[in-house]
Write a protein that holds these residues in place. Structure first.
Motif, mmCIF file in Angstrom:
data_model
loop_
_atom_site.group_PDB
_atom_site.id
_atom_site.type_symbol
_atom_site.label_atom_id
_atom_site.label_comp_id
_atom_site.label_asym_id
_atom_site.label_seq_id
_atom_site.Cartn_x
_atom_site.Cartn_y
_atom_site.Cartn_z
ATOM 1 N N SER A 1 0.829 -1.211 0.000
ATOM 2 C CA SER A 1 0.000 0.000 0.000
ATOM 3 C C SER A 1 0.860 1.257 0.000
ATOM 4 O O SER A 1 0.373 2.358 0.298
ATOM 5 C CB SER A 1 -0.907 0.002 1.241
ATOM 6 O OG SER A 1 -1.670 -1.178 1.303
ATOM 7 N N ASN A 2 2.142 1.090 -0.318
ATOM 8 C CA ASN A 2 3.087 2.217 -0.368
ATOM 9 C C ASN A 2 3.173 2.974 0.951
ATOM 10 O O ASN A 2 3.127 4.208 0.998
ATOM 11 C CB ASN A 2 2.725 3.178 -1.505
ATOM 12 C CG ASN A 2 3.143 2.646 -2.857
ATOM 13 O OD1 ASN A 2 4.168 1.972 -2.983
ATOM 14 N ND2 ASN A 2 2.343 2.916 -3.875
ATOM 15 N N ARG B 1 -8.223 -3.601 -1.003
ATOM 16 C CA ARG B 1 -8.750 -2.243 -0.882
ATOM 17 C C ARG B 1 -8.004 -1.501 0.224
ATOM 18 O O ARG B 1 -7.759 -2.051 1.294
ATOM 19 C CB ARG B 1 -10.249 -2.257 -0.564
ATOM 20 C CG ARG B 1 -10.840 -0.864 -0.428
ATOM 21 C CD ARG B 1 -12.361 -0.885 -0.313
ATOM 22 N NE ARG B 1 -12.821 -1.465 0.940
ATOM 23 C CZ ARG B 1 -14.102 -1.511 1.314
ATOM 24 N NH1 ARG B 1 -15.040 -1.024 0.501
ATOM 25 N NH2 ARG B 1 -14.446 -2.059 2.456
ATOM 26 N N ARG C 1 -7.669 5.352 2.995
ATOM 27 C CA ARG C 1 -6.776 6.284 3.692
ATOM 28 C C ARG C 1 -7.630 7.361 4.360
ATOM 29 O O ARG C 1 -8.480 7.987 3.722
ATOM 30 C CB ARG C 1 -5.783 6.905 2.715
ATOM 31 C CG ARG C 1 -4.899 5.870 2.017
ATOM 32 C CD ARG C 1 -3.863 6.528 1.120
ATOM 33 N NE ARG C 1 -3.132 5.549 0.325
ATOM 34 C CZ ARG C 1 -2.043 4.901 0.735
ATOM 35 N NH1 ARG C 1 -1.562 5.138 1.936
ATOM 36 N NH2 ARG C 1 -1.444 4.026 -0.057
ATOM 37 N N PHE D 1 2.103 8.923 0.223
ATOM 38 C CA PHE D 1 0.782 9.448 -0.134
ATOM 39 C C PHE D 1 0.787 10.970 -0.005
ATOM 40 O O PHE D 1 1.047 11.515 1.067
ATOM 41 C CB PHE D 1 -0.270 8.835 0.788
ATOM 42 C CG PHE D 1 -1.670 9.323 0.513
ATOM 43 C CD1 PHE D 1 -2.360 8.891 -0.603
ATOM 44 C CD2 PHE D 1 -2.282 10.219 1.376
ATOM 45 C CE1 PHE D 1 -3.655 9.336 -0.856
ATOM 46 C CE2 PHE D 1 -3.559 10.665 1.137
ATOM 47 C CZ PHE D 1 -4.249 10.227 0.015
ATOM 48 N N GLU E 1 -1.791 13.263 -1.115
ATOM 49 C CA GLU E 1 -3.079 13.898 -1.435
ATOM 50 C C GLU E 1 -3.813 14.324 -0.166
ATOM 51 O O GLU E 1 -5.005 14.100 0.002
ATOM 52 C CB GLU E 1 -3.946 12.940 -2.254
ATOM 53 C CG GLU E 1 -3.298 12.522 -3.566
ATOM 54 C CD GLU E 1 -4.178 11.587 -4.373
ATOM 55 O OE1 GLU E 1 -5.412 11.685 -4.245
ATOM 56 O OE2 GLU E 1 -3.633 10.760 -5.114
ATOM 57 N N ILE F 1 -10.037 8.455 1.302
ATOM 58 C CA ILE F 1 -9.804 8.135 -0.103
ATOM 59 C C ILE F 1 -9.652 6.627 -0.225
ATOM 60 O O ILE F 1 -8.965 5.984 0.577
ATOM 61 C CB ILE F 1 -8.546 8.851 -0.631
ATOM 62 C CG1 ILE F 1 -8.767 10.362 -0.661
ATOM 63 C CG2 ILE F 1 -8.177 8.342 -2.026
ATOM 64 C CD1 ILE F 1 -7.541 11.147 -1.083
ATOM 65 N N GLU G 1 -8.577 3.258 -2.480
ATOM 66 C CA GLU G 1 -7.765 2.725 -3.573
ATOM 67 C C GLU G 1 -8.126 1.243 -3.743
ATOM 68 O O GLU G 1 -8.074 0.476 -2.786
ATOM 69 C CB GLU G 1 -6.275 2.876 -3.266
ATOM 70 C CG GLU G 1 -5.854 4.327 -3.059
ATOM 71 C CD GLU G 1 -4.436 4.446 -2.518
ATOM 72 O OE1 GLU G 1 -3.792 3.389 -2.284
ATOM 73 O OE2 GLU G 1 -3.970 5.574 -2.308
ATOM 74 N N GLU G 2 -8.485 0.859 -4.949
ATOM 75 C CA GLU G 2 -8.965 -0.493 -5.218
ATOM 76 C C GLU G 2 -7.957 -1.311 -6.035
ATOM 77 O O GLU G 2 -7.330 -0.795 -6.950
ATOM 78 C CB GLU G 2 -10.286 -0.458 -6.002
ATOM 79 C CG GLU G 2 -11.468 0.072 -5.215
ATOM 80 C CD GLU G 2 -12.125 -1.007 -4.365
ATOM 81 O OE1 GLU G 2 -11.617 -2.155 -4.335
ATOM 82 O OE2 GLU G 2 -13.149 -0.695 -3.725
ATOM 83 N N TYR H 1 -5.213 -4.944 -6.564
ATOM 84 C CA TYR H 1 -3.790 -5.256 -6.533
ATOM 85 C C TYR H 1 -3.512 -6.218 -7.673
ATOM 86 O O TYR H 1 -4.171 -7.255 -7.801
ATOM 87 C CB TYR H 1 -3.394 -5.909 -5.199
ATOM 88 C CG TYR H 1 -1.989 -6.477 -5.199
ATOM 89 C CD1 TYR H 1 -0.883 -5.641 -5.119
ATOM 90 C CD2 TYR H 1 -1.777 -7.857 -5.302
ATOM 91 C CE1 TYR H 1 0.407 -6.163 -5.139
ATOM 92 C CE2 TYR H 1 -0.496 -8.382 -5.308
ATOM 93 C CZ TYR H 1 0.588 -7.528 -5.230
ATOM 94 O OH TYR H 1 1.874 -8.034 -5.247
#
Length: 361
Positions: free
Chosen positions: A191-192, A268, A271, A302, A304, A314, A316-317, A319
């Protein structure tokens, strides 16, 4: 002896040659040498079988001691399964699993003669299911079989691996333990989120959000330079967050990430901030299993934050990790030794078991 058994016998014989011969001798061995040696080996086995009486054969089988290994199967993706785990899966007589072991990993179990037991662990029945799993494993060991306890993630990270080690050890069987990649460390990477980062986070804490009998555990105090990963916490998030903020003085604006089904195609990441975590879970629903990553490391990559402040969270979907070489390797391994998987039905409540979904812990 069937054709498949002969093939397996040849493979085992050759592996012993490679393991025990010195490299200098291996370098000089020719195909003719191997062929001749194998013929002599077969003759010796045949003569031994003829000379042994049936009672002696039965006694030898009874005296064979079974082996047990506790194997971590990683967070979900086959790409994160270790080679050691794969080797254990392909050499097992019995595999003990539960609903947390990912389906992608279960699909790798050989398709001819490997027995599979999946414990039906659900609220109110977890202890009985665990007892049944251990009992079946012990019975198999006493019959001289190789037992693999396949555990999701890592055996010793909230996986009861220590309890199972002591159980089998107390019954005369010392387990071999192979580590697995735990989602507590791999999920942030996917997930960075660098859980340690210079001048941001110099320590990592892994803890549970659920204690015995479902109560909240003793929660940690807030440390600004720490990344804290909560496992088994999302179903208690409404109770957990107020305790952290009000009782443990956690920063309400602390960046967090809810990571669900890490390394699976439907991964999923949500954040948000600590104070809005429960609201985000309620609004977005649950996609278990998942974990909560907290700390300023969540915003190192991240960038944003403005959009996050505006929307509250936010999402994020997905992988995607596709590797043709990996798929070819798994395919080759799965066809090298084929066995039929015999699914053992749990006896708890007399209900038939169903294969688990591809999940992680």
């Amino acid at each position: 002896m069937s054709k498949e058994q002969k093939k397996l016998q040849r493979s085992r014989w050759l592996s012993q040659i490679v393991e025990y011969f010195p490299l200098s001798k291996l370098a000089d061995i020719s195909i003719e040498d191997l062929t001749e040696a194998y013929k002599h080996n077969k003759i010796e086995i045949a003569n031994k079988d003829l000379n042994e009486e049936k009672p002696a054969t039965k006694k030898t089988k009874l005296n064979k001691k079974g082996t047990i290994s506790l194997i971590g199967s990683g967070p979900g993706s086959v790409s994160l399964l270790t080679l050691g785990a794969l080797q254990e899966i392909y050499s097992a007589d019995l595999i003990l699993a539960d609903k947390l072991v990912p389906q992608q990993v279960l699909d790798l179990i050989p398709q001819k003669s490997t027995k599979l037991f999946i414990a039906r662990k659900f609220p109110g029945n977890a202890e009985k299911a665990q007892e049944e799993l251990l009992s079946i494993g012990l019975e198999s060991l006493l019959n001289g079989e190789k037992v693999v306890r396949l555990k999701q993630g890592d055996p010793y990270i909230f996986g009861r691996g220590g309890e199972e080690f002591n159980f089998f050890m107390n019954h005369g069987f010392k387990p071999i333990v192979l580590p697995g990649i735990t989602s507590a460390l791999s999920a942030p990477v996917l997930s960075n989120i660098p859980v340690t980062h210079r001048d941001v986070a110099d320590q990592v804490l892994i803890c549970t959000g659920t204690g015995r009998r479902g109560v909240l555990p003793n929660l940690p105090d807030f440390v600004k330079s720490r990344t804290t990963v909560f496992l088994m916490a999302l179903h208690r998030i409404v109770d957990l967050i107020p305790k952290l903020i009000d009782d443990k003085n956690w920063d309400p604006n602390l960046p967090v990430a809810i990571i669900e089904r890490s390394s699976c195609p439907d991964q999923r990441v949500i954040r948000t901030t600590l104070s809005k975590t429960a609201q985000a879970v309620e609004a977005c629903g649950s996609r278990p299993p998942g974990l909560l990553v907290t700390g300023y490391s969540c915003e190192v990559i991240f960038k944003e934050q403005d959009q996050l402040k505006e929307k509250g969270w936010i999402i994020e979907e997905g992988y995607d990790y596709t590797n043709d070489n990996l798929n070819q390797f798994i395919s080759l391994a799965s066809t090298s030794i084929k066995k039929d998987t015999n699914f053992i039905q749990p006896s708890v409540d007399g209900a038939a078991a169903t294969p688990p979904p591809d999940t992680f812990i």
